[in-house]
Design a protein around this motif. Structure first.
Motif, mmCIF file in Angstrom:
data_model
loop_
_atom_site.group_PDB
_atom_site.id
_atom_site.type_symbol
_atom_site.label_atom_id
_atom_site.label_comp_id
_atom_site.label_asym_id
_atom_site.label_seq_id
_atom_site.Cartn_x
_atom_site.Cartn_y
_atom_site.Cartn_z
ATOM 1 N N ASN A 22 0.821 -1.225 0.000
ATOM 2 C CA ASN A 22 0.000 0.000 0.000
ATOM 3 C C ASN A 22 0.846 1.262 0.000
ATOM 4 O O ASN A 22 0.494 2.277 0.609
ATOM 5 C CB ASN A 22 -0.938 0.021 1.223
ATOM 6 N N GLN A 24 3.586 1.737 1.505
ATOM 7 C CA GLN A 24 4.224 1.931 2.805
ATOM 8 C C GLN A 24 5.343 0.913 2.999
ATOM 9 O O GLN A 24 5.298 -0.189 2.454
ATOM 10 C CB GLN A 24 3.174 1.793 3.918
ATOM 11 N N GLU A 148 -4.098 -0.354 14.908
ATOM 12 C CA GLU A 148 -3.774 0.037 13.536
ATOM 13 C C GLU A 148 -2.520 0.907 13.599
ATOM 14 O O GLU A 148 -2.536 2.019 14.124
ATOM 15 C CB GLU A 148 -4.925 0.809 12.888
ATOM 16 N N LEU A 150 -0.406 1.573 10.801
ATOM 17 C CA LEU A 150 -0.337 2.327 9.559
ATOM 18 C C LEU A 150 -1.679 2.130 8.859
ATOM 19 O O LEU A 150 -2.381 1.143 9.153
ATOM 20 C CB LEU A 150 0.814 1.838 8.667
ATOM 21 N N PRO A 151 -2.068 3.008 7.959
ATOM 22 C CA PRO A 151 -3.358 2.840 7.287
ATOM 23 C C PRO A 151 -3.510 1.454 6.657
ATOM 24 O O PRO A 151 -2.700 1.036 5.828
ATOM 25 C CB PRO A 151 -3.339 3.937 6.219
ATOM 26 N N GLY A 152 -4.501 0.721 7.100
ATOM 27 C CA GLY A 152 -4.774 -0.601 6.554
ATOM 28 C C GLY A 152 -3.913 -1.711 7.120
ATOM 29 O O GLY A 152 -4.020 -2.855 6.680
ATOM 30 N N TYR A 154 -2.966 -3.643 10.673
ATOM 31 C CA TYR A 154 -3.308 -3.831 12.078
ATOM 32 C C TYR A 154 -2.324 -4.818 12.710
ATOM 33 O O TYR A 154 -2.098 -5.914 12.185
ATOM 34 C CB TYR A 154 -4.731 -4.367 12.211
ATOM 35 N N ASP A 180 -10.210 5.547 5.380
ATOM 36 C CA ASP A 180 -10.094 4.943 6.701
ATOM 37 C C ASP A 180 -11.438 4.456 7.229
ATOM 38 O O ASP A 180 -11.502 3.803 8.257
ATOM 39 C CB ASP A 180 -9.445 5.914 7.690
ATOM 40 N N GLY A 183 -12.169 4.397 10.822
ATOM 41 C CA GLY A 183 -11.388 3.522 11.681
ATOM 42 C C GLY A 183 -11.848 2.081 11.642
ATOM 43 O O GLY A 183 -11.269 1.211 12.278
ATOM 44 N N LYS A 185 -12.756 -1.640 9.712
ATOM 45 C CA LYS A 185 -12.078 -2.422 8.687
ATOM 46 C C LYS A 185 -12.976 -2.729 7.488
ATOM 47 O O LYS A 185 -12.489 -3.048 6.411
ATOM 48 C CB LYS A 185 -11.576 -3.737 9.294
ATOM 49 N N ARG A 188 -12.521 -2.115 3.394
ATOM 50 C CA ARG A 188 -11.126 -2.125 2.978
ATOM 51 C C ARG A 188 -10.939 -3.117 1.830
ATOM 52 O O ARG A 188 -11.842 -3.863 1.473
ATOM 53 C CB ARG A 188 -10.232 -2.524 4.168
#
Length: 479
Positions: A22, A24, A148, A150-152, A154, A180, A183, A185, A188
């Motif tokens: 993603n 990251q 969480e 980082l975004p996406g 966990y 998000d 917050g 899931k 996603r």
């Protein structure tokens, strides 16, 4: 998703695994390479990734082969979170400072010779100031508390059973997620679970809890393989063998030298000796812990009873022993002078000292004074890396070099594998076999070739795992 293996590939040191997903970049562990001085020196200075582009670092536990390069990462520009359990954070505060001291000493030693030869002088890999900066980036998350990070992505830590604060890393990753979503899931993208074992411990070992069973399984597994090819002696047998070795050395009028890792192994040994002492199974021989780091680590062990298993909690609560790491005949040396006085001892004693692989620390002074006396015993309780003094002693070389001087190896050498903090072949298979969902991709790391290949065969033949990779250093995989 891309995974790149920057360490612990084909060896047990330098654990560093980069996950890119993603957009990251997430690093699992940031350990030092240990072993042959010149080779380790070069590997630890080689850039394993662009530190400034990293988004976060997850640390499985505090051992230096997993944490020891963190200050270098920060020195090179990493500003993200360093995420671990609270006990790991506390241990890193002392272990990384000790590592910085060693870096400075090593470079000073090397530079003396380089200066004589007119060569360019080296700088330490990092210094104490870098450790101070790094500690400001640590964030503690207790086991079983999903967060969480980082975004996406966990994170959940589960008990690894290897040392105080050690954890398996469970990452629930939602790829190509959209927003998000408050917050939550839901909504996603595709979900995949990645598990990084860190170092897997052994059931039934005192002090810390047993490794957790990850029954839900994983899509992607990065798993250690240190003892994938051998079985350990049962822990109770090792306690009885420790009793025998103490008594036999005492009867010979010798000293028992136990090179031990300052964090984990030393506390295990002290607790085992405490129980033997209370049972009158060993004589009232003086026992010394001669390692400043081990002394400080033991203080941290006392601060984290939440990590204790049932046995040691019962020992404390039901036996009126508020300190499992202290008893009448045990002494923790406080100064260099106290340590030097141990070399003048003429009567039997037990000396526990670091480093565990006998590559540095106060144990070298004790070896220099006692390695050639057949009354003495050297008890090895942990894995010894290739090319280390510990490996040479275990292999029974006729002479060994300590501080550059050759000494005949005449002390009795004993080995006990039952104190190992690593799961053996059966333990590794039991840990992996508890997964109901078998991973579609398995990567075996943190092991020498023989161990890793043996575990790969066992996972495939006995558990039905498929698509097992043994990555090479710097190898990339797109998944």
């Amino acid at each position: 998703m891309k995974i790149t293996f920057f360490g612990a590939a084909g060896t047990v040191t330098g654990s560093q695994h980069l996950i890119e997903v993603n957009g990251q970049r997430l690093l699992l562990d940031c350990g030092l390479f240990q072993g042959k001085r010149k080779e380790s020196f070069e590997l630890n200075r080689r850039g394993f990734c662009d530190a400034r582009s990293l988004d976060a670092l997850i640390l499985s536990h505090a051992h230096i082969d997993h944490s020891g390069n963190i200050p270098c990462l920060v020195k090179n520009g990493f500003t993200g979170d360093i995420i671990c359990t609270p006990a790991t954070r506390d241990l890193c505060a002392i272990m990384l400072m000790d590592s910085a001291h060693i870096q400075e000493q090593d470079v000073q030693f090397v530079n003396k010779q380089r200066a004589k030869n007119g060569q360019h002088l080296f700088e330490p890999l990092y210094e104490k100031e870098d450790v101070v900066r790094a500690m400001g980036q640590f964030i503690g998350i207790s086991p079983k508390r999903q967060k969480e990070i980082l975004p996406g992505i966990y994170l959940t830590f589960t008990e690894a059973g290897h040392m105080l604060g050690s954890a398996n890393v469970v990452l629930d990753i939602y790829e190509d997620g959209a927003g998000d979503n408050g917050g939550e899931k839901e909504g996603r993208g595709r979900h995949r679970r990645l598990i990084f074992s860190g170092d897997i411990g052994r059931p039934g070992i005192p002090i810390i809890r047993d490794p957790a069973q990850l029954s839900e399984g994983a899509d992607i597994l990065i798993m250690e393989s240190t003892y994938g090819h051998r079985s350990h002696q049962p822990y109770p047998d090792s306690e009885r063998e420790l009793e025998r070795i103490v008594n036999e050395t005492y009867q010979r009028g010798g000293c028992l030298l136990i090179p031990a890792f300052a964090v984990g192994r030393t506390q295990q040994l002290v607790y085992a000796l405490h129980k033997l002492y209370l049972d009158n199974a060993i004589p009232e021989v003086p026992i010394y812990v001669d390692s400043p780091l081990a002394t400080r680590a033991t203080d941290i062990y006392r601060l984290h009873p939440e990590a204790y298993d049932r046995e040691i909690r019962d020992f404390i609560l039901k036996g009126n022993h508020d300190n499992p790491f202290g008893f009448d005949t045990l002494r923790y040396t406080q100064s260099v002078g106290d340590s030097k006085q141990l070399n003048a001892l003429k009567k039997p004693a037990v000396i526990i000292s670091a480093s565990g692989m006998m590559e540095g620390g106060r144990i070298l002074h004790h070896l220099r004074n006692r390695v050639s006396d057949p009354r003495n015993t050297i008890l090895v309780t942990g894995w010894q890396a290739p090319n280390t003094l510990g490996r040479k002693i275990v292999e029974g070389q006729e002479t060994v070099k300590v501080f550059g001087e050759e000494f005949p190896l005449q002390a009795k050498v004993e080995q006990l594998t039952g104190f190992s903090g690593h799961a053996d072949r059966e333990g590794l298979l039991a840990w992996a076999g508890a997964m109901e969902k078998k991973p579609s991709h398995t990567f075996l790391v943190h092991g020498e070739a023989e161990a890793t290949q043996a575990l790969a065969s066992a996972l495939q033949e006995e558990l039905g795992f498929s698509n097992i990779e043994i990555p090479e250093l710097y190898q990339e995989f797109d998944i």
